[in-house]
Design a protein around this motif. Structure first.
Motif, short mmCIF file in Angstrom:
data_model
loop_
_atom_site.label_atom_id
_atom_site.label_comp_id
_atom_site.label_asym_id
_atom_site.label_seq_id
_atom_site.Cartn_x
_atom_site.Cartn_y
_atom_site.Cartn_z
N PRO A 318 0.65 -1.22 0.01
CA PRO A 318 -0.02 -0.03 0.01
C PRO A 318 0.82 1.17 0.07
O PRO A 318 0.28 2.35 0.17
CB PRO A 318 -0.73 -0.18 1.43
CG PRO A 318 0.07 -0.75 2.27
CD PRO A 318 0.79 -1.72 1.27
N GLU A 319 2.10 1.22 -0.19
CA GLU A 319 3.04 2.41 -0.15
C GLU A 319 3.16 2.80 -1.57
O GLU A 319 3.64 2.52 -2.57
CB GLU A 319 4.46 2.02 0.19
CG GLU A 319 4.46 1.47 1.72
CD GLU A 319 4.11 2.30 2.62
OE1 GLU A 319 4.12 3.44 2.46
OE2 GLU A 319 3.76 2.11 3.93
N ALA A 320 2.64 4.24 -1.62
CA ALA A 320 2.73 4.85 -2.92
C ALA A 320 4.24 5.02 -3.65
O ALA A 320 4.30 4.81 -4.70
CB ALA A 320 1.92 6.33 -2.93
N GLU A 366 -9.14 1.34 -4.40
CA GLU A 366 -7.99 2.35 -3.66
C GLU A 366 -8.96 3.64 -3.24
O GLU A 366 -9.51 4.27 -4.28
CB GLU A 366 -7.19 2.63 -4.52
CG GLU A 366 -5.77 3.44 -3.92
CD GLU A 366 -5.43 2.60 -2.80
OE1 GLU A 366 -5.73 3.48 -1.68
OE2 GLU A 366 -5.03 1.49 -2.73
N ASP A 367 -8.71 4.08 -2.26
CA ASP A 367 -9.25 5.51 -1.78
C ASP A 367 -8.09 6.41 -1.38
O ASP A 367 -8.22 7.49 -0.93
CB ASP A 367 -10.20 5.33 -0.54
CG ASP A 367 -9.69 4.70 0.75
OD1 ASP A 367 -8.48 4.05 0.73
OD2 ASP A 367 -10.45 4.50 1.62
N LYS A 368 -6.82 6.12 -1.16
CA LYS A 368 -5.78 6.82 -0.79
C LYS A 368 -5.23 7.65 -1.95
O LYS A 368 -5.04 6.96 -3.18
CB LYS A 368 -4.60 6.10 -0.32
CG LYS A 368 -4.95 5.50 1.07
CD LYS A 368 -3.91 4.64 1.33
CE LYS A 368 -3.98 3.61 2.84
NZ LYS A 368 -2.79 3.02 3.07
N ILE A 369 -5.47 9.13 -1.84
CA ILE A 369 -5.26 9.99 -2.92
C ILE A 369 -3.69 9.69 -3.78
O ILE A 369 -3.62 9.75 -4.89
CB ILE A 369 -5.18 11.38 -2.62
CG1 ILE A 369 -6.67 11.54 -2.19
CG2 ILE A 369 -4.71 12.15 -3.60
CD1 ILE A 369 -7.73 11.54 -3.39
N ARG A 372 -3.82 6.55 -5.72
CA ARG A 372 -4.74 6.82 -6.78
C ARG A 372 -3.90 7.58 -8.02
O ARG A 372 -4.04 7.07 -9.13
CB ARG A 372 -5.84 7.66 -6.50
CG ARG A 372 -6.84 6.77 -5.80
CD ARG A 372 -7.93 7.69 -5.05
NE ARG A 372 -8.91 8.16 -6.24
CZ ARG A 372 -9.99 7.61 -6.72
NH1 ARG A 372 -10.28 6.53 -6.05
NH2 ARG A 372 -10.52 8.23 -7.68
#
Length: 513
Positions: A318-320, A366-369, A372
């Protein structure tokens, strides 16, 4: 054994000529350099409790400052120079260890910044000492004085110690918790002096050698670092991973392929760590390898397959920041292990499809900007790589694109701008399927244009204009591939619309020939 200060005093009293100096050394009973170096090595050892090692380093510095270069290579005692090279290697290693980082026993491979408080000053002192040694070995009369086979050439010492100097410089020239501005400057100056002393023009030439002369110092450097780069030791020294990446970045085609079996395992090892920063460092190393090693070398022994599986597993994180480098690396790797579109025909789903499916799965939920934005940034490239075969994923892709257009992304609208680019790529690559989806796509685009035109959010005018231009371009592309049906459908919209901005966008579509 005499005190170092007494030896230095005797060396300072010597004459200018070689014969005068030789007679002076014999009359004053100056010890040979081997004896002095052995005594200094004993004082520099970690087991030594008689003297502070800092004062020993100062003695070495004074010795190198005042000593005759010919005496340093034992040119006055022929036949007794066999161990000189090894002694200078040992001296270099001992000085390097004096400025080495504390051993790290923690699982994270990092120490608190307070643990490095003495390292910058030590590194600066050692770098200055090495500079003096290189200066003595580079004296022009010394280069020409080795007339006898028994006399030691300074190049022998330079070539022997330069790999150790490279590792030392790479450790202390980067901006890390164990360096400061002074120590980094000293390391940079030492590296430049090493390049000059070895007769090279650049660091790359020092590491890789020239095309005419063959190998450089990299083979020995990697050999010296190998014991520190296995799964049980690489975290013991916090600098190891950074030194490895520093070296790797300076080795490109065609030289890197010669060291592929040495550099690939540590890169995979770093990328497999549980800490995100180590994963990112490892993936960046892998990307450098992919970009600078011929495809045939990577495909041999299934190396590319191993790298692909290591990268693919990272897509579940989950790390952008990690997903960003992994997707970029995959885009460089996939063309090597998948055939081009023109030769694939109607083959079964391949790795492009597998990665694309996973991206769409993550994008849907996905809901993390930040994530996204990362996914949206790479979506157009994957659509173009898949080409017409993107129709396999068209239903999900349409759902993702239309869903992202409905969500405000902040003042810069990074995700929605990228999704509009993906929208255009989808229309261009899968144009035969657009007519049956025209109604849904057209409604979504018109709603988006109206929302942007009437939105009161603090979006900069430049970004707002770019959104409207990209959305209008999507309408134009739809119109072209659907036999101008969009123009007919928009005629009724124009008659009932009162917003000037929306009308301007619709007019551009109708004016497209």
């Amino acid at each position: 054994m005499e005190d170092p200060s007494q030896i230095i005093q005797k060396l300072q009293l010597a004459g200018q000529g070689r014969v005068e100096r030789e007679e002076h050394y014999q009359s004053m009973k100056v010890p040979i350099v081997e004896e002095v170096l052995k005594n200094l090595l004993e004082d520099l050892s970690t087991e030594n409790l008689r003297r502070d090692r800092g004062s020993v380093v100062d003695d070495v510095k004074d010795l190198l400052l005042h000593a005759d270069p010919l005496w340093l290579l034992n040119h006055y005692r022929q036949g007794e120079t066999l161990n000189i090279v090894h002694l200078y290697i040992d001296l270099t290693v001992s000085l390097t260890l004096y400025a080495a980082l504390p051993r790290c026993e923690t699982d994270i491979g990092e120490l608190p910044n307070s643990a490095y408080s003495t390292i910058p000053s030590r590194a600066q002192s050692v770098a200055e000492t090495f500079q003096l040694l290189l200066t003595k070995l580079s004296v022009r009369p010394l280069q020409a004085s080795s007339s006898s086979p028994a006399e030691l050439s300074p190049d022998s010492v330079l070539n022997a110690i330069s790999p150790h100097l490279v590792i030392f410089c790479a450790t202390h020239c980067q901006e890390r918790p164990w360096t400061n501005a002074a120590s980094r400057l000293a390391a940079d100056e030492l590296l430049a002096a090493t390049v000059q002393a070895t007769g090279c023009k650049t660091v790359v030439e020092l590491l890789c050698g020239s095309q005419e002369e063959g190998h450089g110092a990299l083979v020995i450097v990697l050999h010296l670092m190998k014991p520190q780069m296995n799964k049980n030791t690489w975290k013991l020294n916090p600098a190891t991973k950074h030194v490895f990446r520093w070296l790797l970045q300076r080795v490109r085609r065609p030289w890197l392929s010669e060291h592929l079996d040495t550099v690939l395992p540590p890169s995979l090892l770093f990328s497999d760590d549980y800490r995100t920063e180590n994963k990112i460092l490892g993936v960046r190393c892998l990307q450098h390898v992919i970009d600078n090693v011929p495809a045939a070398e990577l495909l041999q022994f299934n190396r590319a397959q191993v790298v692909y599986h290591a990268l693919f597993n990272h897509l579940y994180t989950p790390e952008a920041s990690l997903v960003q480098v992994v997707l970029s690396c995959l885009l460089d790797l996939l063309p090597l292990i998948e055939k081009p579109l023109v030769t694939r025909g109607q083959q079964r789903a391949n790795r492009y499809d597998k990665v694309f499916c996973l991206i769409l799965t993550h994008m849907e939920v996905e809901d993390k900007i930040p994530l996204r934005r990362v996914y949206a940034k790479h979506l157009p490239v994957f659509i173009e790589r898949l080409g017409i075969l993107v129709v396999r994923h068209l239903k999900r892709l349409q759902r993702v694109i239309l869903g992202y257009l409905e969500v405000y992304d902040g003042p810069e609208e990074t995700a929605r701008l990228c999704v509009l680019q993906a929208f255009q790529s989808m229309i261009q690559q899968a144009w035969p399927r657009m007519s049956m989806r025209l109604e849904i796509l057209l409604k979504s685009l018109l709603r988006f244009i109206y929302d942007v035109a009437t939105d009161q959010s603090p979006t900069p005018p430049r970004v707002r204009e770019e959104l409207l231009q990209d959305a209008t371009q999507c309408l134009i592309l739809l119109n072209r591939c659907c036999e101008r049906k969009v123009t007919v459908l928009l005629e009724g919209v124009r008659q009932n619309c009162e917003n000037a901005t929306v009308l301007e966008c619709l007019l551009r579509v109708q004016q497209d020939v």
